[in-house]
Design a protein around this motif. Structure first.
Motif, short mmCIF file in Angstrom:
data_model
loop_
_atom_site.label_atom_id
_atom_site.label_comp_id
_atom_site.label_asym_id
_atom_site.label_seq_id
_atom_site.Cartn_x
_atom_site.Cartn_y
_atom_site.Cartn_z
N GLY A 22 0.81 -1.20 0.00
CA GLY A 22 0.00 0.00 0.00
C GLY A 22 0.85 1.25 0.00
N LEU A 23 0.18 2.36 0.26
CA LEU A 23 0.83 3.66 0.32
C LEU A 23 0.98 4.08 1.77
CD1 LEU A 23 1.78 6.34 -1.01
CD2 LEU A 23 -0.63 7.05 -1.02
N VAL A 24 2.17 4.50 2.13
CA VAL A 24 2.44 4.91 3.51
C VAL A 24 3.40 6.08 3.50
CG1 VAL A 24 4.35 3.29 3.77
CG2 VAL A 24 3.09 4.04 5.80
N GLN A 25 3.30 6.92 4.50
CA GLN A 25 4.23 8.04 4.61
C GLN A 25 5.57 7.58 5.18
OE1 GLN A 25 2.16 11.04 6.96
NE2 GLN A 25 1.57 12.11 5.08
N ALA A 26 6.60 8.32 4.87
CA ALA A 26 7.92 8.03 5.41
C ALA A 26 7.84 7.97 6.94
CB ALA A 26 8.91 9.09 4.97
N GLY A 27 8.51 6.98 7.50
CA GLY A 27 8.47 6.75 8.93
C GLY A 27 7.37 5.81 9.36
N GLY A 28 6.49 5.47 8.45
CA GLY A 28 5.38 4.58 8.76
C GLY A 28 5.76 3.12 8.70
N PRO A 81 17.47 -18.16 -3.59
CA PRO A 81 16.11 -18.29 -4.13
C PRO A 81 15.98 -19.44 -5.12
CG PRO A 81 17.27 -16.57 -5.31
CD PRO A 81 18.21 -17.06 -4.25
N TYR A 82 14.83 -20.10 -5.09
CA TYR A 82 14.42 -20.97 -6.18
C TYR A 82 13.61 -20.11 -7.14
CZ TYR A 82 15.51 -24.81 -2.93
OH TYR A 82 16.13 -25.67 -2.05
N ASP A 83 13.28 -20.68 -8.25
CA ASP A 83 12.56 -19.93 -9.27
C ASP A 83 11.05 -20.04 -9.06
OD1 ASP A 83 12.30 -19.88 -12.89
OD2 ASP A 83 12.24 -18.25 -11.41
N THR A 84 10.61 -19.73 -7.85
CA THR A 84 9.19 -19.72 -7.53
C THR A 84 8.86 -18.39 -6.88
OG1 THR A 84 9.18 -22.12 -7.17
CG2 THR A 84 7.33 -20.87 -6.29
N TRP A 85 8.03 -17.62 -7.55
CA TRP A 85 7.77 -16.26 -7.12
C TRP A 85 6.26 -15.99 -7.06
CZ3 TRP A 85 12.05 -13.38 -5.98
CH2 TRP A 85 13.27 -13.83 -6.50
N GLY A 86 5.90 -15.06 -6.18
CA GLY A 86 4.55 -14.54 -6.20
C GLY A 86 4.42 -13.47 -7.28
N GLN A 87 3.23 -12.90 -7.37
CA GLN A 87 2.99 -11.89 -8.40
C GLN A 87 3.44 -10.51 -7.98
OE1 GLN A 87 0.76 -12.84 -6.24
NE2 GLN A 87 -0.18 -10.94 -5.52
N GLY A 88 3.73 -10.34 -6.70
CA GLY A 88 4.24 -9.06 -6.20
C GLY A 88 3.16 -8.19 -5.61
N THR A 89 3.57 -7.36 -4.67
CA THR A 89 2.67 -6.37 -4.07
C THR A 89 3.40 -5.03 -4.00
OG1 THR A 89 1.19 -5.91 -2.19
CG2 THR A 89 3.30 -6.95 -1.67
N GLN A 90 2.71 -3.97 -4.37
CA GLN A 90 3.35 -2.66 -4.45
C GLN A 90 3.40 -1.99 -3.09
OE1 GLN A 90 4.61 -0.84 -7.29
NE2 GLN A 90 5.36 0.52 -5.65
N VAL A 91 4.57 -1.49 -2.74
CA VAL A 91 4.75 -0.67 -1.55
C VAL A 91 5.25 0.69 -2.02
CG1 VAL A 91 6.09 -0.31 0.55
CG2 VAL A 91 5.21 -2.59 -0.01
N THR A 92 4.54 1.73 -1.64
CA THR A 92 4.92 3.08 -2.01
C THR A 92 5.06 3.91 -0.75
OG1 THR A 92 3.74 2.92 -4.12
CG2 THR A 92 4.32 5.12 -3.36
N VAL A 93 6.23 4.52 -0.58
CA VAL A 93 6.50 5.34 0.59
C VAL A 93 6.64 6.78 0.14
CG1 VAL A 93 7.95 5.68 2.60
CG2 VAL A 93 7.67 3.38 1.64
N SER A 94 5.78 7.64 0.62
CA SER A 94 5.82 9.05 0.24
C SER A 94 6.66 9.84 1.24
CB SER A 94 4.41 9.63 0.17
OG SER A 94 3.80 9.58 1.44
N SER A 95 7.31 10.87 0.73
CA SER A 95 8.17 11.68 1.59
C SER A 95 7.40 12.84 2.22
CB SER A 95 9.34 12.24 0.78
OG SER A 95 8.87 12.97 -0.32
#
Length: 122
Positions: A10-16, A108-122
């Protein structure tokens, strides 16, 4: 076939803080060590954290040591990444991985999830 599914980005502020989860399904009884990697905009994928099957061994990338904590629940075949004091440079897609480990490092083995977005705002 082993499948990994991340959640919690998700989206979180810096320090969060944020907590990511990764649940294994399918052939989850084949899971050994598990880990997290991330890929920021225009950057290569980098190692974030890894944990042995028992949870006794943990491994961290230099940029997250002291701020991120990896844990796991083998009953649920789930791995977690607790992230505190987040910084804008932590902004990335975070990927769960199934892998192995030695006494000194995670691989790592070659098994991965689809990924999740992390956004840190300043």
């Amino acid at each position: 076939q082993l499948r990994l599914e991340e959640s919690g980005g998700g989206l979180v502020q810096a320090g969060g803080s944020l907590r990511l989860s990764c649940a294994a399904s399918g052939k989850s009884d084949t899971v050994d060590a598990m880990g997290w990697f991330r890929q920021g905009p225009g950057k290569d994928r980098e190692f974030v954290a890894g944990i042995s099957y028992s949870g006794a061994k943990t491994f961290y990338g230099d940029s997250v040591k002291g701020r991120f904590t990896i844990t796991r629940d083998n009953a649920e075949t789930t791995v977690f990444l607790e992230m505190v004091d987040l910084k804008p440079e932590d902004t990335a897609v975070y990927y769960c991985n199934a892998g192995g480990n030695t006494a000194s490092y995670y691989y790592p083995y070659d098994t991965w999830g689809q990924g999740t977005q992390v956004t840190v705002s300043s």
